[in-house]
Design an enzyme around this catalytic site. Sequence first.
Site, mmCIF file in Angstrom:
data_model
loop_
_atom_site.group_PDB
_atom_site.id
_atom_site.type_symbol
_atom_site.label_atom_id
_atom_site.label_comp_id
_atom_site.label_asym_id
_atom_site.label_seq_id
_atom_site.Cartn_x
_atom_site.Cartn_y
_atom_site.Cartn_z
ATOM 1 N N ASP A 31 -71.978 45.470 42.118
ATOM 2 C CA ASP A 31 -70.888 46.412 41.856
ATOM 3 C C ASP A 31 -69.522 45.783 42.147
ATOM 4 O OD1 ASP A 31 -69.761 48.821 41.152
ATOM 5 O OD2 ASP A 31 -70.093 49.773 43.090
ATOM 6 N N HIS A 48 -66.368 41.289 34.611
ATOM 7 C CA HIS A 48 -67.775 41.096 34.224
ATOM 8 C C HIS A 48 -68.059 39.623 33.945
ATOM 9 C CE1 HIS A 48 -68.349 45.312 34.355
ATOM 10 N NE2 HIS A 48 -67.647 45.592 33.272
ATOM 11 N N SER A 76 -77.114 50.038 33.479
ATOM 12 C CA SER A 76 -77.936 51.221 33.740
ATOM 13 C C SER A 76 -77.977 52.129 32.513
ATOM 14 C CB SER A 76 -77.377 52.001 34.933
ATOM 15 O OG SER A 76 -76.212 52.708 34.548
ATOM 16 N N GLU A 78 -76.983 54.940 32.460
ATOM 17 C CA GLU A 78 -75.736 55.725 32.517
ATOM 18 C C GLU A 78 -74.519 54.904 32.038
ATOM 19 O OE1 GLU A 78 -77.961 55.713 35.210
ATOM 20 O OE2 GLU A 78 -78.743 57.630 34.515
ATOM 21 N N LEU A 142 -88.720 31.008 41.067
ATOM 22 C CA LEU A 142 -88.104 32.336 41.214
ATOM 23 C C LEU A 142 -88.260 33.187 39.956
ATOM 24 C CD1 LEU A 142 -85.989 34.226 42.809
ATOM 25 C CD2 LEU A 142 -84.271 33.101 41.382
ATOM 26 N N ARG A 205 -74.381 53.921 47.777
ATOM 27 C CA ARG A 205 -75.307 54.787 47.025
ATOM 28 C C ARG A 205 -76.249 53.906 46.209
ATOM 29 N NH1 ARG A 205 -70.180 56.461 44.859
ATOM 30 N NH2 ARG A 205 -69.613 55.087 43.142
HETATM 31 C C1 FPP Z 1 -70.708 47.031 38.083
HETATM 32 O O1 FPP Z 1 -69.339 46.831 38.292
HETATM 33 C C2 FPP Z 1 -71.225 46.024 37.199
HETATM 34 C C3 FPP Z 1 -71.793 46.266 35.992
HETATM 35 C C4 FPP Z 1 -71.976 47.607 35.422
HETATM 36 C C5 FPP Z 1 -72.256 45.152 35.143
HETATM 37 C C6 FPP Z 1 -72.928 44.037 35.873
HETATM 38 C C7 FPP Z 1 -72.920 42.850 35.028
HETATM 39 C C8 FPP Z 1 -72.723 41.599 35.479
HETATM 40 C C9 FPP Z 1 -72.526 41.266 36.906
HETATM 41 C C10 FPP Z 1 -72.668 40.476 34.536
HETATM 42 C C11 FPP Z 1 -73.948 39.723 34.384
HETATM 43 C C12 FPP Z 1 -74.907 40.445 33.544
HETATM 44 C C13 FPP Z 1 -75.738 39.853 32.658
HETATM 45 C C14 FPP Z 1 -76.708 40.687 31.905
HETATM 46 C C15 FPP Z 1 -75.723 38.428 32.368
HETATM 47 P P1 FPP Z 1 -68.340 47.950 37.804
HETATM 48 O O2 FPP Z 1 -67.896 47.625 36.441
HETATM 49 O O3 FPP Z 1 -68.989 49.292 37.948
HETATM 50 O O4 FPP Z 1 -67.180 47.783 38.840
HETATM 51 P P2 FPP Z 1 -66.228 48.930 39.373
HETATM 52 O O5 FPP Z 1 -67.102 49.869 40.172
HETATM 53 O O6 FPP Z 1 -65.259 48.187 40.216
HETATM 54 O O7 FPP Z 1 -65.600 49.594 38.194
#
Ligand code: FPP
Length: 254
Positions: A31, A48, A76, A78, A142, A205
């Site tokens: 997150d 990202h 997710s 969602e 892994l 959470r």
């Molecule tokens: C949550 O941060 C992160 C995500 C919903 C995407 C996770 C994806 C990656 C870490 C990239 C790598 C993934 C792949 C499939 C190669 P957020 O956007 O909810 O952050 P915020 O809570 O600060 O808005």
Amino acid sequence: MFKFFRKNELVEKNDKQELKKIPTHVAIIMDGNGRWAKKRNMPRIKGHYEGMQTVKKITKYASKLGVEYLTLYAFSTENWARPKEEVSYLMDLPEKMFSSFMPELMENNVKVEVIGVVEKLPENTRKAVNDAIENTKNNTGLKLIFALNYGSKDEMLRAIKQITKDVQDNKYSIDEISEEHVSQNLFTSNTPDPDLLIRTSGEQRISNFLLWQIAYSEFLFTKVAWPDFTEEEFYKALLEYQSRDRRFGGLNED
Ligand code: FPP
């Protein structure tokens, strides 16, 4: 034993705090990408992108430490509610990642797996993921498991439907339904439950992640945003994990 750590400043400073108990399965809610970017006046997708670099770093490190399963919550059920451009960027990430990361995955003997409803992903995402699974299928190190279009409630609903069908088909009776039947009908049927669940970026959470599987997992919440999460942070999380007294509802002798 872990020469790799010896070079690590943290270990030199706390030499007695060596890793003796490595969790078999670490699950991570990655997150904070969006907030990380916003703080730097960058678009969320830059967060990202940096998050993807962290995925590479932590995968290699977990593999070196001897973690056997690393499950990463990448998208997710969602997350479809996010702006179209962000969803589209996230859907393109597996292709971006595997095109550059595949040689290192092979070098490190990492086997890629996916949990979630892959069939509902866009064609290019599905192809990138399926190619990565195929290319790494004979690797024995892994297991790197991406949760993509994954939701725990959706997963459990599917299991309930399948079990109901099995009962209707007289495979077993209602009274015979066991925890094992539930586990075997989840996406994670071949994976031991997580020993350690990490969530970055301060929220405390679970967000519909592995609800059945984390019944006895240790939780670790860190304020560090996922793009800033380093090998040292991962090491610290594992040190914290080994200090926990896991009793699984029973008692440990002193
Ligand atoms: C949550 O941060 C992160 C995500 C919903 C995407 C996770 C994806 C990656 C870490 C990239 C790598 C993934 C792949 C499939 C190669 P957020 O956007 O909810 O952050 P915020 O809570 O600060 O808005």
